[in-house]
Design a protein around this motif. Structure first.
Motif, PDB file in Angstrom:
ATOM      1  N   THR A 157      77.484  62.388  36.281  1.00 26.27           N
ATOM      2  CA  THR A 157      78.464  61.320  36.482  1.00 26.27           C
ATOM      3  C   THR A 157      79.478  61.303  35.338  1.00 26.27           C
ATOM      4  OG1 THR A 157      76.856  60.083  37.741  1.00 26.27           O
ATOM      5  CG2 THR A 157      78.666  58.815  36.808  1.00 26.27           C
ATOM      6  N   ASP A 196      76.250  59.663  45.353  1.00 32.13           N
ATOM      7  CA  ASP A 196      74.921  59.348  44.823  1.00 32.13           C
ATOM      8  C   ASP A 196      74.519  57.949  45.297  1.00 32.13           C
ATOM      9  OD1 ASP A 196      72.664  58.831  43.393  1.00 32.13           O
ATOM     10  OD2 ASP A 196      73.533  59.187  41.413  1.00 32.13           O
ATOM     11  N   ASP A 214      80.635  63.700  42.841  1.00 33.46           N
ATOM     12  CA  ASP A 214      79.517  63.442  41.923  1.00 33.46           C
ATOM     13  C   ASP A 214      78.235  63.338  42.749  1.00 33.46           C
ATOM     14  OD1 ASP A 214      77.918  62.707  39.785  1.00 33.46           O
ATOM     15  OD2 ASP A 214      78.452  60.575  39.933  1.00 33.46           O
TER      16      ASP A 214
HETATM   17 MG   LIG Z   1      74.895  60.298  38.144  1.00 35.36          MG
END
Ligand SMILES: [Mg+2]
Ligand SMILES: Nc1ncnc2c1ncn2[C@@H]1O[C@H](COP(=O)(O)OP(=O)(O)OP(=O)(O)O)[C@@H](O)[C@H]1O
Length: 310
Positions: free
Chosen positions: A67, A90, A180
């Protein structure tokens, strides 16, 4: 998709006279330790990416720095004048959607606000519908919430190729899309890999376990290359939380061997990242001269050549 609401923060390129890491073509494992200087490895076979470009930030190991890498690389790219979309893929609660400020459309009530999950379950939703402005000029964001986990458990039809389908539409003028991924090699990560040209793998510079996990990731990448996306390449391995040590040197060497065509980029350690997260600011904005931000800046130059450079 809406344009930026409220005040826009212009992010400037960092000054050239700030001390950057050197660039070499090979990770140095042979010199005496005291004279060894950590550097960025750019193999002679590496070619900077063309635009537009989709990049997945992956490692199934939790806490590897995915991240942080996704956000700070995005900030470096917008500072170079590129238009960037960050996708949070995520489902965890402590994810980019919590760190980064972004603007929901003020005129939309909660149930009408769409996020990444809707792209997998609702065929009427487009990527533009779920792309929101952020306070930073050139940066746009696709949020996600724990319901995104349903993609992993219910596996809706076309999961593997869904993001690729939406990202291949020539519609939106983004130079770079950064995805991400969560700490898993499940359907969401596979779908990100299928949609991307580049993978960037963050690895904790002093974790032997992360190096072992990189082998499992390599198997998944090979399988996606073989079945669904032959153009996928590992563009970079980022050594996160980097401090000069014998172990970090050894780990860098192993990763350079495992990914011989990838840029090896140390991202130096900084306690300010945690402070920036608490403050809901990218490190680049919270502490513009922190060395970690400089490392991502240099990484952006290497990965993209002079594209977008002011
Ligand atoms: Mg992460
Ligand atoms: N270069 C760095 N220096 C110091 N700390 C770092 C660095 N990069 C990341 N961290 C810290 O490591 C922790 C994990 O980072 P991050 O959340 O980016 O990892 P992740 O791979 O996305 O985790 P997850 O798998 O849970 O999604 C964070 O607390 C972050 O502050």
């Amino acid at each position: 998709m809406r344009e930026t609401q409220g005040q826009t923060v212009q992010v400037s390129p960092l000054s050239d006279d700030l001390a950057f890491l050197d660039i070499v073509t090979e990770w140095d494992l042979s010199s005496a330790y005291h004279s060894w200087k950590p550097s960025i490895v750019v193999p002679p076979t590496f070619l900077p990416g063309t635009l537009p470009r989709v990049i997945a930030i992956c490692n199934q190991k939790g806490g590897a720095g995915k991240t942080t890498t996704a956000l700070e690389l995005a900030m470096s790219l917008i500072a170079r004048g590129l238009r960037v979309r960050l996708i949070d893929a995520d489902p965890q609660e402590a994810c980019l959607t919590v760190w980064l400020r972004y603007f929901w459309p003020e005129d939309l009530a909660e149930p009408a606000r769409k996020s990444l999950e809707h792209l997998y379950f609702d065929q009427t939703v487009t990527l533009q519908d779920i792309t929101y402005p952020t306070p930073y000029k050139g940066l746009y964001f696709v949020p996600s919430f724990p319901d995104l986990e349903d993609v992993e458990t219910k596996h809706p039809t076309g999961t593997d190729t869904n993001l690729q389908y939406h990202l291949s539409k020539p519609d939106d003028g983004f130079d770079v899309t950064i995805i991400d991924c969560g700490p898993s090699l499940g359907p969401l990560t596979v779908s990100a890999l299928v949609a991307s040209q580049d993978v960037i793998i963050p690895v904790q510079a002093a974790s032997g376990l992360d190096v072992r996990g990189a082998a499992a990731l390599n198997r998944t990448i090979r399988s996606v290359q073989g079945r669904l996306n032959p153009q996928l390449r590992v563009a970079s391995v980022v050594l996160t939380d980097f401090e000069k040590s014998t172990l970090a040197r050894q780990i860098g060497g192993k990763l350079a061997k495992a990914y011989p065509n990838a840029v090896i980029l140390p991202a130096r350690t900084s306690v300010r990242i945690g402070e920036a997260q608490l403050d809901k600011e990218p490190l680049r904005v919270f502490a513009p001269t922190a060395t970690t931000g400089l490392d991502y800046d240099r990484g952006a130059s290497v990965l993209f050549g002079n594209k977008g450079a002011a």
